[in-house]
Scaffold this motif. Structure first.
Motif, PDB file in Angstrom:
ATOM      1  N   TRP A 105      14.139  -1.448  47.086  1.00  0.00           N
ATOM      2  CA  TRP A 105      12.746  -1.812  46.833  1.00  0.00           C
ATOM      3  C   TRP A 105      12.209  -0.978  45.681  1.00  0.00           C
ATOM      4  CZ3 TRP A 105      10.386  -5.124  50.618  1.00  0.00           C
ATOM      5  CH2 TRP A 105       9.082  -5.525  50.298  1.00  0.00           C
ATOM      6  N   PRO A 153      -1.844   1.290  51.489  1.00  0.00           N
ATOM      7  CA  PRO A 153      -0.493   1.514  52.032  1.00  0.00           C
ATOM      8  C   PRO A 153      -0.175   0.711  53.283  1.00  0.00           C
ATOM      9  CG  PRO A 153      -1.916   3.400  52.474  1.00  0.00           C
ATOM     10  CD  PRO A 153      -2.669   2.519  51.528  1.00  0.00           C
ATOM     11  N   LEU A 198       3.176  -1.725  53.913  1.00  0.00           N
ATOM     12  CA  LEU A 198       4.080  -1.762  55.067  1.00  0.00           C
ATOM     13  C   LEU A 198       4.209  -3.176  55.621  1.00  0.00           C
ATOM     14  CD1 LEU A 198       3.160   1.467  57.078  1.00  0.00           C
ATOM     15  CD2 LEU A 198       4.959   1.147  55.371  1.00  0.00           C
ATOM     16  N   ARG A 245       6.506  -5.103  53.263  1.00  0.00           N
ATOM     17  CA  ARG A 245       7.909  -4.692  53.394  1.00  0.00           C
ATOM     18  C   ARG A 245       8.512  -5.198  54.699  1.00  0.00           C
ATOM     19  NH1 ARG A 245       9.319   1.205  50.851  1.00  0.00           N
ATOM     20  NH2 ARG A 245       8.300   0.904  48.823  1.00  0.00           N
ATOM     21  N   THR A 269       3.259   3.647  62.210  1.00  0.00           N
ATOM     22  CA  THR A 269       3.431   4.428  60.984  1.00  0.00           C
ATOM     23  C   THR A 269       2.076   4.800  60.388  1.00  0.00           C
ATOM     24  OG1 THR A 269       5.493   3.231  60.545  1.00  0.00           O
ATOM     25  CG2 THR A 269       4.546   4.499  58.728  1.00  0.00           C
ATOM     26  N   ILE A 306       3.822   4.383  48.660  1.00  0.00           N
ATOM     27  CA  ILE A 306       3.777   5.161  49.895  1.00  0.00           C
ATOM     28  C   ILE A 306       4.756   6.328  49.811  1.00  0.00           C
ATOM     29  CG2 ILE A 306       3.071   3.149  51.241  1.00  0.00           C
ATOM     30  CD1 ILE A 306       5.901   2.940  52.307  1.00  0.00           C
ATOM     31  N   GLU A 323       7.745   8.968  50.523  1.00  0.00           N
ATOM     32  CA  GLU A 323       9.124   8.720  50.964  1.00  0.00           C
ATOM     33  C   GLU A 323       9.295   8.969  52.455  1.00  0.00           C
ATOM     34  OE1 GLU A 323      12.052  10.737  48.704  1.00  0.00           O
ATOM     35  OE2 GLU A 323      11.405   9.915  46.777  1.00  0.00           O
ATOM     36  N   ALA A 335       8.020   5.994  54.284  1.00  0.00           N
ATOM     37  CA  ALA A 335       8.940   4.866  54.117  1.00  0.00           C
ATOM     38  C   ALA A 335      10.150   5.012  55.026  1.00  0.00           C
ATOM     39  CB  ALA A 335       9.369   4.764  52.656  1.00  0.00           C
ATOM     40  N   ALA A 361      11.123   2.566  58.094  1.00  0.00           N
ATOM     41  CA  ALA A 361      12.439   1.926  58.099  1.00  0.00           C
ATOM     42  C   ALA A 361      13.163   2.187  59.415  1.00  0.00           C
ATOM     43  CB  ALA A 361      13.270   2.422  56.923  1.00  0.00           C
TER      44      ALA A 361
END
Length: 305
Positions: free
Chosen positions: A8, A184, A188, A191, A243, A261, A263, A266, A270
């Motif tokens: 991404w 943000p 999310l 994503r 999150t 956002i 790391e 992220a 994930a």
């Protein structure tokens, strides 16, 4: 097996050496390594560098590659099978199929809001939840697809606005926005929905469904989007809210064109997705949908609460 490998952003280098996939993100000195026999799906979002050897090896191993723009909008896919159920999809009772997806999705959202209300005082404005209940109860009486789509959109939009009351106001989230994410939380959502779309898309292709023939929506990917709707809350939205409530998004930044956002956030998201996006459950629901199409029956969904 890794459910998916996601790339991404911009300028990542995606290559292959031997039997290993290498992904070197922009600004990273070391590349992430993935043995090809553990990869079931490759998702690429944004403008990145994809070596032709990767395409060749994925073709040999029947590993789907899905492409998205930087905001999570599907742009295409490689190595999907021919849709042998395409003609049968033309003959399904469209209103019944659309109604099944709308009802299952709306019920899922209302259950989640009820759960959140137990830990967030005054989550609803006066009479707001009653409006949701009434709108949901009207679905079966909306006899045309445009009427049903409007009624469903009302409940969906209200849901996303109510969610803004359970995340920190400093994140700037107000409602769901497709395209360039202004905050943000929307990043999310985009994503998570992109990953879910790719996973459902692969299952649909394997079941012989035409990805573009659905009932609830009339646009590219309509079949995938329809099957996704009842899955959004349990498989993605709960991970988004967890999150967003963790504090990990507080240090997000903005560039001229997008919201970035941290790391750590992220990685946290994930990990949550890797647990919630159960590919077996997705495939079971896709198979049930395909069977309903083939038999001319009414579809039903069985995602976790």
């Amino acid at each position: 097996m890794i459910p998916w490998v996601t790339v991404w952003g911009y300028s990542a280098d995606i290559s292959i050496r031997g039997q290993t996939l290498f992904v070197r993100e922009k600004g990273m000195r070391e590349a992430a390594r993935y043995p090809l026999d553990t990869v079931s799906h490759l998702l690429i979002a944004g403008d990145n560098i994809l070596h032709t050897a990767v395409i060749s090896q994925c073709a040999k191993r029947d590993i789907p590659i899905s492409f998205f723009d930087i905001h999570g909008k599907p742009e295409g896919a490689l190595f999907c099978r021919e849709p042998h159920l395409s003609a049968a999809q033309d003959a399904v009772p469209k209103h019944a199929f659309a109604l099944a997806a709308a009802e299952a999705a709306a019920d899922s959202r209302m259950r989640f809001l009820h759960e959140l209300a137990e830990s967030h005082e005054a989550l609803f404005y006066q009479g707001e939840f009653d409006i949701l209940i009434h709108a949901r109860s009207e679905f079966e009486y909306l006899i045309t697809l445009p009427e049903l789509s409007r009624g469903y959109a009302l409940t969906k939009n209200m849901y996303y606005e109510i969610l803004s009351r359970v995340v920190p106001k400093s994140l700037g989230y107000v409602r769901r926005v497709e395209g360039a994410a202004p905050d943000p939380v929307n990043v999310l959502f985009s994503r998570g929905y992109a990953v879910l779309y790719a996973t459902v898309s692969a299952a649909c292709a394997g079941a012989g469904l035409d990805l573009n023939k659905g009932s609830l929506y009339d646009k590219p990917g309509a079949c995938v989007l329809e099957i996704m709707e009842p899955a959004l809350v349990p498989l993605v939205d709960k991970a988004v809210i967890k999150t967003a409530s963790s504090g990990l998004l507080n240090s997000f930044t903005r560039s001229a064109s997008r919201c970035i956002i941290p790391e750590e956030a992220a990685a946290f998201f994930a990990d949550e997705l890797s647990h919630s996006l159960d590919r077996k459950i997705i495939e079971e629901n896709v198979c049930a949908y395909a069977n309903a199409v083939e038999e001319g029956a009414v579809v039903s969904y069985h995602y976790p609460a």
